[in-house]
Scaffold this motif. Structure first.
Motif, PDB file in Angstrom:
ATOM      1  N   ALA A 125       2.629   6.663  11.703  1.00 59.94           N
ATOM      2  CA  ALA A 125       1.942   5.590  12.428  1.00 59.94           C
ATOM      3  C   ALA A 125       2.892   4.436  12.707  1.00 59.94           C
ATOM      4  O   ALA A 125       2.913   3.881  13.816  1.00 59.94           O
ATOM      5  N   GLN A 126       3.690   4.083  11.708  1.00 63.76           N
ATOM      6  CA  GLN A 126       4.624   2.982  11.898  1.00 63.76           C
ATOM      7  C   GLN A 126       5.724   3.349  12.886  1.00 63.76           C
ATOM      8  O   GLN A 126       6.163   2.511  13.678  1.00 63.76           O
TER       9      GLN A 126
ATOM     10  N   CYS B  37      -9.579  -2.635  16.970  1.00 61.15           N
ATOM     11  CA  CYS B  37      -9.245  -1.534  16.056  1.00 61.15           C
ATOM     12  C   CYS B  37      -8.231  -1.981  15.006  1.00 61.15           C
ATOM     13  O   CYS B  37      -8.387  -1.702  13.804  1.00 61.15           O
ATOM     14  N   ILE B  38      -7.193  -2.657  15.454  1.00 58.83           N
ATOM     15  CA  ILE B  38      -6.137  -3.070  14.524  1.00 58.83           C
ATOM     16  C   ILE B  38      -6.635  -4.176  13.600  1.00 58.83           C
ATOM     17  O   ILE B  38      -6.300  -4.209  12.409  1.00 58.83           O
ATOM     18  N   TYR B  39      -7.466  -5.068  14.122  1.00 59.73           N
ATOM     19  CA  TYR B  39      -8.062  -6.104  13.264  1.00 59.73           C
ATOM     20  C   TYR B  39      -8.883  -5.446  12.154  1.00 59.73           C
ATOM     21  O   TYR B  39      -8.838  -5.877  10.993  1.00 59.73           O
ATOM     22  N   ALA B  40      -9.643  -4.413  12.516  1.00 55.84           N
ATOM     23  CA  ALA B  40     -10.461  -3.718  11.516  1.00 55.84           C
ATOM     24  C   ALA B  40      -9.590  -3.088  10.433  1.00 55.84           C
ATOM     25  O   ALA B  40      -9.934  -3.118   9.245  1.00 55.84           O
ATOM     26  N   LEU B  41      -8.455  -2.525  10.823  1.00 51.80           N
ATOM     27  CA  LEU B  41      -7.541  -1.953   9.833  1.00 51.80           C
ATOM     28  C   LEU B  41      -6.955  -3.030   8.933  1.00 51.80           C
ATOM     29  O   LEU B  41      -6.809  -2.837   7.722  1.00 51.80           O
ATOM     30  N   LEU B  42      -6.619  -4.160   9.522  1.00 47.51           N
ATOM     31  CA  LEU B  42      -6.020  -5.250   8.743  1.00 47.51           C
ATOM     32  C   LEU B  42      -7.015  -5.861   7.759  1.00 47.51           C
ATOM     33  O   LEU B  42      -6.613  -6.436   6.745  1.00 47.51           O
ATOM     34  N   ALA B  43      -8.306  -5.744   8.058  1.00 44.84           N
ATOM     35  CA  ALA B  43      -9.323  -6.315   7.169  1.00 44.84           C
ATOM     36  C   ALA B  43      -9.407  -5.572   5.845  1.00 44.84           C
ATOM     37  O   ALA B  43      -9.908  -6.103   4.855  1.00 44.84           O
ATOM     38  N   ARG B  44      -8.919  -4.322   5.820  1.00 43.58           N
ATOM     39  CA  ARG B  44      -8.894  -3.516   4.592  1.00 43.58           C
ATOM     40  C   ARG B  44     -10.263  -3.401   3.938  1.00 43.58           C
ATOM     41  O   ARG B  44     -10.424  -3.606   2.741  1.00 43.58           O
ATOM     42  N   ARG B  45     -11.244  -3.088   4.743  1.00 48.55           N
ATOM     43  CA  ARG B  45     -12.576  -2.811   4.216  1.00 48.55           C
ATOM     44  C   ARG B  45     -12.964  -1.415   4.674  1.00 48.55           C
ATOM     45  O   ARG B  45     -12.920  -1.119   5.866  1.00 48.55           O
TER      46      ARG B  45
ATOM     47  N   VAL C 266       0.848  -1.179   0.000  1.00 47.61           N
ATOM     48  CA  VAL C 266       0.000   0.000   0.000  1.00 47.61           C
ATOM     49  C   VAL C 266       0.892   1.241   0.000  1.00 47.61           C
ATOM     50  O   VAL C 266       1.874   1.300   0.744  1.00 47.61           O
ATOM     51  N   PRO C 267       0.600   2.232  -0.860  1.00 40.67           N
ATOM     52  CA  PRO C 267       1.419   3.445  -0.866  1.00 40.67           C
ATOM     53  C   PRO C 267       1.484   4.074   0.522  1.00 40.67           C
ATOM     54  O   PRO C 267       0.495   4.111   1.242  1.00 40.67           O
ATOM     55  N   ARG C 268       2.647   4.584   0.857  1.00 39.91           N
ATOM     56  CA  ARG C 268       2.853   5.127   2.190  1.00 39.91           C
ATOM     57  C   ARG C 268       2.866   6.646   2.139  1.00 39.91           C
ATOM     58  O   ARG C 268       3.544   7.249   1.314  1.00 39.91           O
ATOM     59  N   SER C 269       2.107   7.259   3.036  1.00 40.27           N
ATOM     60  CA  SER C 269       2.096   8.708   3.163  1.00 40.27           C
ATOM     61  C   SER C 269       2.845   9.085   4.428  1.00 40.27           C
ATOM     62  O   SER C 269       3.323   8.229   5.176  1.00 40.27           O
ATOM     63  N   GLY C 270       2.914  10.397   4.671  1.00 40.97           N
ATOM     64  CA  GLY C 270       3.565  10.852   5.891  1.00 40.97           C
ATOM     65  C   GLY C 270       2.877  10.318   7.131  1.00 40.97           C
ATOM     66  O   GLY C 270       3.527   9.960   8.116  1.00 40.97           O
TER      67      GLY C 270
ATOM     68  N   CYS D  52      -5.522   5.314  10.340  1.00 36.13           N
ATOM     69  CA  CYS D  52      -6.882   5.528   9.829  1.00 36.13           C
ATOM     70  C   CYS D  52      -6.925   6.729   8.888  1.00 36.13           C
ATOM     71  O   CYS D  52      -7.579   6.684   7.832  1.00 36.13           O
ATOM     72  N   ARG D  53      -6.240   7.794   9.259  1.00 32.88           N
ATOM     73  CA  ARG D  53      -6.197   8.970   8.390  1.00 32.88           C
ATOM     74  C   ARG D  53      -5.497   8.644   7.076  1.00 32.88           C
ATOM     75  O   ARG D  53      -5.896   9.123   6.009  1.00 32.88           O
ATOM     76  N   HIS D  54      -4.464   7.823   7.153  1.00 33.24           N
ATOM     77  CA  HIS D  54      -3.766   7.402   5.935  1.00 33.24           C
ATOM     78  C   HIS D  54      -4.701   6.605   5.029  1.00 33.24           C
ATOM     79  O   HIS D  54      -4.731   6.815   3.807  1.00 33.24           O
ATOM     80  N   GLN D  55      -5.474   5.705   5.608  1.00 30.81           N
ATOM     81  CA  GLN D  55      -6.406   4.908   4.811  1.00 30.81           C
ATOM     82  C   GLN D  55      -7.485   5.788   4.192  1.00 30.81           C
ATOM     83  O   GLN D  55      -7.921   5.545   3.062  1.00 30.81           O
ATOM     84  N   ASP D  56      -7.910   6.819   4.913  1.00 27.02           N
ATOM     85  CA  ASP D  56      -8.881   7.764   4.352  1.00 27.02           C
ATOM     86  C   ASP D  56      -8.299   8.469   3.127  1.00 27.02           C
ATOM     87  O   ASP D  56      -8.996   8.701   2.133  1.00 27.02           O
TER      88      ASP D  56
END
Length: 207
Positions: A14-15, A131-139, A5-9, A199-203
């Motif tokens: 986050a990482q 929360c992290i499971y929801a992010l990993l689901a990528r939906r 996935v492309p990485r933003s600032g 979450c902001r990155h995914q948005d």
């Protein structure tokens, strides 16, 4: 293998925050419990310690959060299983005192007077795992759940950090959080911050 996935600032931030959380809890686990450096376990003698299971749980969740941007489905699947494992450990910690009470009252007294994973820590770990499971689901719709959960978790964590005394004998010690380690509270702040940034990155990716 699908591309990463492309990485933003925000993703990099986050990482980085997740890595700091992992490093903090690794220091507690290795330096505190492994090398018996008491300051790395409980910060002050009168404070409760961060338990090894708690430190290991934070490490698992931090690493799982790092896997959100991984391109490999296998890595994300392993990360999802690690969040489930953490949630189960926290749930067992919640149920253990009740089980001990059923088995023997004297055992219960011995159990609850020792350092342990607090009720607040257990619920916090379950929330962070969800929360992290929801992010990993990528939906897409699940990012909102992760964001709302992390916002609630961050608000609760800041309330504990600034409104709760980690000295269990203090009148400002909040019931349910009395056994929480100051390191656990800091780790929660880092972890929920990392989730919010991700979450902001995914948005941004969805826009």
């Amino acid at each position: 293998m699908p591309p990463d996935v492309p990485r933003s600032g925000r993703s990099v931030a986050a990482q980085l925050v997740a890595l700091i959380c992992a490093a903090l809890t690794a220091a507690v686990l290795i330096g505190g419990w492994g090398l018996h450096i008491d300051t790395l376990v409980r910060f002050r003698p009168e404070f409760h310690a961060m338990m090894p299971a708690t430190a290991a749980s934070f490490m698992c969740l931090s690493v799982a959060l790092l896997a959100v941007s991984a391109g490999s489905p296998d890595i994300r699947t392993a990360a999802r299983w690690s969040t489930i494992l953490v949630a189960l450990v926290a749930l067992l910690s919640l149920l253990a005192p009740f089980a001990m009470k059923v088995l023997a009252q004297d055992v219960t007294v011995a159990f609850v007077t020792k350092d342990r994973m607090s009720v607040g820590t257990s619920f916090g770990l379950i929330l962070a795992a969800i929360c992290i499971y929801a992010l990993l689901a990528r939906r897409g719709e699940r990012y909102e759940y992760a964001f709302l959960g992390a916002m609630f978790g961050m608000a609760a964590t800041l309330s504990i950090l600034f409104g709760h005394s980690f000295d269990p004998t203090s009148p400002l010690s909040v019931p349910g959080f009395a056994a929480m380690s100051v390191y656990s509270a800091i780790a929660f702040a880092l972890l929920f911050l990392a989730v919010l940034l991700e979450c902001r990155h995914q948005d941004e990716l969805d826009d």
